[in-house]
Design a protein around this motif. Structure first.
Motif, PDB file in Angstrom:
ATOM      1  N   CYS A  30       0.877  -1.178   0.000  1.00  0.00           N
ATOM      2  CA  CYS A  30       0.000   0.000   0.000  1.00  0.00           C
ATOM      3  C   CYS A  30       0.909   1.221   0.000  1.00  0.00           C
ATOM      4  CB  CYS A  30      -0.845   0.054   1.259  1.00  0.00           C
ATOM      5  SG  CYS A  30      -2.151  -1.136   1.355  1.00  0.00           S
ATOM      6  N   ILE A  33      -6.636   4.076   3.411  1.00  0.00           N
ATOM      7  CA  ILE A  33      -5.595   3.613   2.497  1.00  0.00           C
ATOM      8  C   ILE A  33      -5.491   4.659   1.401  1.00  0.00           C
ATOM      9  CG2 ILE A  33      -4.843   1.795   0.918  1.00  0.00           C
ATOM     10  CD1 ILE A  33      -6.773  -0.105   2.405  1.00  0.00           C
ATOM     11  N   ASN A  59      -7.951  -3.291   0.534  1.00  0.00           N
ATOM     12  CA  ASN A  59      -8.906  -3.119   1.613  1.00  0.00           C
ATOM     13  C   ASN A  59      -9.564  -4.429   2.037  1.00  0.00           C
ATOM     14  OD1 ASN A  59      -9.904  -1.255   3.494  1.00  0.00           O
ATOM     15  ND2 ASN A  59     -11.877  -1.265   2.461  1.00  0.00           N
ATOM     16  N   HIS A 112      -9.534  -3.479   5.792  1.00  0.00           N
ATOM     17  CA  HIS A 112     -10.863  -3.033   6.263  1.00  0.00           C
ATOM     18  C   HIS A 112     -10.845  -1.590   6.764  1.00  0.00           C
ATOM     19  CE1 HIS A 112     -12.096  -7.170   5.820  1.00  0.00           C
ATOM     20  NE2 HIS A 112     -11.059  -7.530   6.545  1.00  0.00           N
ATOM     21  N   ALA A 113     -10.250  -0.709   5.978  1.00  0.00           N
ATOM     22  CA  ALA A 113     -10.200   0.715   6.324  1.00  0.00           C
ATOM     23  C   ALA A 113     -11.552   1.359   6.036  1.00  0.00           C
ATOM     24  CB  ALA A 113      -9.103   1.399   5.514  1.00  0.00           C
ATOM     25  N   LEU A 129     -10.931   5.209   1.492  1.00  0.00           N
ATOM     26  CA  LEU A 129      -9.987   4.893   0.423  1.00  0.00           C
ATOM     27  C   LEU A 129      -9.766   6.159  -0.386  1.00  0.00           C
ATOM     28  CD1 LEU A 129     -11.489   1.500  -0.803  1.00  0.00           C
ATOM     29  CD2 LEU A 129      -9.782   1.882   0.990  1.00  0.00           C
TER      30      LEU A 129
END
Length: 149
Positions: A73, A87, A109, A113-114, A117
């Motif tokens: 990332c 992210i 993700n 699991h943010a 984005l």
């Protein structure tokens, strides 16, 4: 380097062995100056200096493993309890943001699991908020301030 749609900041660069390097304030070292790195450093300063993001909660080049494949990332914002909140994926200014770019960040993700984005090529910036309850997402008109996350 290209002029970006981001506020200027006091850029620190150096020349070594015929190559140009830019200071990465998060990794605390000089990194080869590529068009994507130019965007990353401007965006990180934008988040910290104009949107109130604590640099202590941001990380660059976060390694992930998906199906035995190692990926990175570009940047991740963590919460104070070190859970991924955002992210951020960067592209060079000459690269158009496309569905492929969004597919890339959505793949990251699936592991992190943010809640947010963000995609930027330094010219265009997109931010979407994930709603896990309703299994949907919505694009925001602007990058939120840290206090509004």
């Amino acid at each position: 380097m290209n002029r970006l749609n981001l506020p200027p900041y006091e850029i620190k660069t150096r020349q070594q062995d015929g190559r140009q390097y830019i200071l990465d304030v998060l990794r605390r070292k000089f990194i080869a100056l590529t068009p994507e790195e130019w965007v990353r450093q401007h965006f990180i300063h934008f988040l910290a200096d104009h949107k109130g993001y604590p640099t202590a909660l941001l990380a660059n080049e976060v390694e992930l493993t998906i199906g035995g494949k190692k990926l990175r990332c570009d940047s991740v914002l963590y919460s104070r309890d070190l859970k991924p909140r955002m992210i951020i994926e960067y592209k060079a200014p000459s690269i158009a943001i496309s569905q492929k770019t969004f597919n890339q960040i959505f793949a990251y993700n699936t592991l992190l699991h943010a809640d947010y984005l963000v995609v930027s090529n330094g010219i265009s910036h997109y931010c979407c908020k994930i709603d896990y309850t309703n299994r949907s997402y919505s694009f925001l008109s602007d990058i939120p301030r840290y206090e509004d996350l």
